[in-house]
Motif scaffolding. Sequence first.
Motif, PDB file in Angstrom:
ATOM      1  N   ARG A  15       0.853  -1.195   0.000  1.00  0.00           N
ATOM      2  CA  ARG A  15       0.000   0.000   0.000  1.00  0.00           C
ATOM      3  C   ARG A  15       0.886   1.241   0.000  1.00  0.00           C
ATOM      4  NH1 ARG A  15      -2.646  -3.536   3.146  1.00  0.00           N
ATOM      5  NH2 ARG A  15      -1.578  -2.874   5.038  1.00  0.00           N
ATOM      6  N   PHE A  16       0.599   2.145  -0.923  1.00  0.00           N
ATOM      7  CA  PHE A  16       1.375   3.387  -1.061  1.00  0.00           C
ATOM      8  C   PHE A  16       0.434   4.574  -0.897  1.00  0.00           C
ATOM      9  CE2 PHE A  16       2.433   6.986  -3.754  1.00  0.00           C
ATOM     10  CZ  PHE A  16       3.727   7.290  -3.356  1.00  0.00           C
ATOM     11  N   ARG A  17       0.943   5.630  -0.259  1.00  0.00           N
ATOM     12  CA  ARG A  17       0.161   6.873  -0.178  1.00  0.00           C
ATOM     13  C   ARG A  17       1.124   8.057  -0.036  1.00  0.00           C
ATOM     14  NH1 ARG A  17      -0.397   4.381   4.776  1.00  0.00           N
ATOM     15  NH2 ARG A  17       0.256   5.585   6.605  1.00  0.00           N
ATOM     16  N   THR A  18       0.716   9.158  -0.595  1.00  0.00           N
ATOM     17  CA  THR A  18       1.480  10.395  -0.477  1.00  0.00           C
ATOM     18  C   THR A  18       0.515  11.567  -0.578  1.00  0.00           C
ATOM     19  OG1 THR A  18       3.428  11.591  -1.292  1.00  0.00           O
ATOM     20  CG2 THR A  18       1.937  10.711  -2.947  1.00  0.00           C
ATOM     21  N   ASP A  19       0.965  12.736  -0.194  1.00  0.00           N
ATOM     22  CA  ASP A  19       0.167  13.949  -0.331  1.00  0.00           C
ATOM     23  C   ASP A  19      -0.031  14.227  -1.818  1.00  0.00           C
ATOM     24  OD1 ASP A  19      -0.498  16.835  -0.556  1.00  0.00           O
ATOM     25  OD2 ASP A  19      -0.165  16.823   1.603  1.00  0.00           O
ATOM     26  N   GLN A  20      -1.260  14.564  -2.206  1.00  0.00           N
ATOM     27  CA  GLN A  20      -1.552  14.813  -3.620  1.00  0.00           C
ATOM     28  C   GLN A  20      -0.682  15.927  -4.205  1.00  0.00           C
ATOM     29  OE1 GLN A  20      -5.884  15.332  -3.098  1.00  0.00           O
ATOM     30  NE2 GLN A  20      -6.141  13.654  -4.551  1.00  0.00           N
ATOM     31  N   ARG A  21      -0.212  16.838  -3.366  1.00  0.00           N
ATOM     32  CA  ARG A  21       0.639  17.922  -3.866  1.00  0.00           C
ATOM     33  C   ARG A  21       1.993  17.410  -4.318  1.00  0.00           C
ATOM     34  NH1 ARG A  21       0.786  21.552   1.324  1.00  0.00           N
ATOM     35  NH2 ARG A  21       1.031  19.429   2.175  1.00  0.00           N
ATOM     36  N   PHE A  22       2.379  16.222  -3.847  1.00  0.00           N
ATOM     37  CA  PHE A  22       3.707  15.706  -4.123  1.00  0.00           C
ATOM     38  C   PHE A  22       3.694  14.545  -5.108  1.00  0.00           C
ATOM     39  CE2 PHE A  22       4.173  17.065   0.518  1.00  0.00           C
ATOM     40  CZ  PHE A  22       4.504  18.369   0.147  1.00  0.00           C
ATOM     41  N   CYS A  23       2.591  14.387  -5.844  1.00  0.00           N
ATOM     42  CA  CYS A  23       2.508  13.307  -6.831  1.00  0.00           C
ATOM     43  C   CYS A  23       3.391  13.643  -8.039  1.00  0.00           C
ATOM     44  CB  CYS A  23       1.071  13.106  -7.288  1.00  0.00           C
ATOM     45  SG  CYS A  23       0.005  12.373  -6.041  1.00  0.00           S
ATOM     46  N   THR A  24       4.437  12.873  -8.231  1.00  0.00           N
ATOM     47  CA  THR A  24       5.284  13.040  -9.416  1.00  0.00           C
ATOM     48  C   THR A  24       5.100  11.884 -10.392  1.00  0.00           C
ATOM     49  OG1 THR A  24       7.128  11.979  -8.256  1.00  0.00           O
ATOM     50  CG2 THR A  24       7.004  14.389  -8.181  1.00  0.00           C
ATOM     51  N   GLU A  25       4.976  10.674  -9.856  1.00  0.00           N
ATOM     52  CA  GLU A  25       4.733   9.497 -10.686  1.00  0.00           C
ATOM     53  C   GLU A  25       3.486   8.743 -10.249  1.00  0.00           C
ATOM     54  OE1 GLU A  25       6.123   8.381 -13.346  1.00  0.00           O
ATOM     55  OE2 GLU A  25       7.880   9.666 -13.526  1.00  0.00           O
TER      56      GLU A  25
END
Length: 296
Positions: A15-25
């Motif tokens: 499971r992966f998650r990150t802040d939408q502002r930091f989506c690069t890939e």
Amino acid sequence: DKLVRALQTSLVTVRFRTDQRFCTEAGDSGSAEGVGLLVDAQRGIVITDRHSAPQSLGDIEVTLGGCATVDAEVFFIHPQHNIAFIRCDPVAVAALHKGKVPLKAARFAKGARASLRPGEDVFFVGFDNQGNTFSTDVRVAAVYLPSGKDEFPPWHVPRFRERNLEIVVLADTPEDARGGVLCDARGEVRALFAAFDWQGDRGRAEETTEAFGIPANVFLPLLEAIKKEPDVKPKVRSLDIDVTAVDVATLARGAAGKLPRDWTQAVLRRCGQQGQVARAIRVTRVLATGASDKRL
């Protein structure tokens, strides 16, 4: 089911998650779920796809053995193919070993069996959409380099796009297969059944994910390098070119002169053995300053 028992301790969920502002890939939602395979039980190293681990900036959780969830980090993302290696928290992995949680590195087929041919009967072992592990026999329909109208379409935004990879397509993909591996009757992995992302016809509003096989011979050299030097990211050798497949019949029609007879017979024989249309590889792009610049 002996294959489920053989691989259940090697298959993991990611499971992966990150802040939408930091989506690069990563996708626009900033989260993803997928499947991976434990390749080094002592160090907690897992191979997965770039759908499940799209970038290093983010949080990753791995569920091992179906009973323990640990934090992990992206260790290596292949610059050209849909492959990523992640490393679980070593303290957590050591605690699992101490608690005798069953963890086992997958076994891989070697040599010619590390690839697949059309018509071969193999087994799918993996997860369904409810997270249950199951196995079923499947048949390889094709192993081919997506070219022309079959190419993975480019994104409207800068995102990874698979190229230069022969993928394995099944004739009877299990309907509810979430991801897993293709293996032989002994449980030796012959391909990773990975999730590929691409953009639909409606642009960013539509994102498609579909699973194809990545033959083991594509990633086994990387795995061997990681096992030898677990703290060093493996080097990827590349010609720095993009290629597509072209039918030999089309190539012969457009050739200025006759194609070499020995070469043509070798291609026909090779492709015939694999049940494929006779095709050749055509270089479509040479990357500037790359290894093949001014040579091809």
